[in-house]
Each structure stands twice: as structure tokens, then as C-alpha cells.
Design a protein around this motif. Structure first.
Motif, PDB file in Angstrom:
ATOM      1  N   ARG A   1       0.851  -1.189   0.000  1.00  0.00           N
ATOM      2  CA  ARG A   1       0.000   0.000   0.000  1.00  0.00           C
ATOM      3  C   ARG A   1       0.881   1.232   0.000  1.00  0.00           C
ATOM      4  N   GLY A   2       0.543   2.198  -0.841  1.00  0.00           N
ATOM      5  CA  GLY A   2       1.291   3.446  -0.907  1.00  0.00           C
ATOM      6  C   GLY A   2       1.175   4.231   0.389  1.00  0.00           C
ATOM      7  N   ARG A   3       2.262   4.869   0.787  1.00  0.00           N
ATOM      8  CA  ARG A   3       2.260   5.602   2.066  1.00  0.00           C
ATOM      9  C   ARG A   3       1.350   6.815   2.032  1.00  0.00           C
ATOM     10  N   ARG A   4       1.401   7.561   0.964  1.00  0.00           N
ATOM     11  CA  ARG A   4       0.599   8.787   0.898  1.00  0.00           C
ATOM     12  C   ARG A   4      -0.754   8.567   0.242  1.00  0.00           C
ATOM     13  N   SER A   5      -0.768   7.837  -0.861  1.00  0.00           N
ATOM     14  CA  SER A   5      -2.009   7.688  -1.615  1.00  0.00           C
ATOM     15  C   SER A   5      -2.921   6.616  -1.038  1.00  0.00           C
TER      16      SER A   5
END
Length: 67
Positions: free
Chosen positions: A40-44
Motif C-alpha cells: 500500500r502506498g504511504r501517501r495515496s
């Protein structure tokens, strides 16, 4: 040094290899074990699928990116 993935890798190579791995085309025993790593992307928060190989070296297992 981190090199961001190229457009070809993100849009062509990874999806192609992901589909082949999920179909079971690359399973040939423990020495050549290929899987899809989902992160999972940290920001998105978006989930990314990355095809990886589980390599065995001196009895230890290592996760290796294909490119």
C-alpha cells in the motif's frame, strides 16, 4: 541508490509479469518461486502489485525484484 521505475516497467513489464505469475506460469519448485507482492502506498493509500522472485542462497530465502 534508489532509481524510480520507468514508464515501461510500471505500465508494461510489471502488469505482464503479474498476470503470468498469477496464472502459475512461473512456478517451478522452491528454487524459482515467483509471487506477487502487494504493498500500500504511504501517501495515496493505493495498492501496488509488484512481481518478485523468492531466491534461495546458502539456505536463506531472499525477496528479489525482477528489474
Amino acid at each position: 541508490m534508489y532509481r524510480p521505475p520507468t514508464w515501461i516497467r510500471r505500465r508494461l513489464v510489471n502488469p505482464l509479469l503479474r498476470s503470468l505469475v498469477l496464472r502459475g506460469c512461473f512456478d517451478r519448485g522452491e528454487q524459482n518461486l515467483m509471487r506477487v507482492l502487494r504493498v500500500r502506498g504511504r501517501r495515496s493509500g493505493r495498492e501496488y502489485d509488484v512481481p518478485v522472485r523468492v531466491a534461495v542462497w546458502d539456505g536463506q530465502r531472499y525477496v528479489v525484484s525482477l528489474l
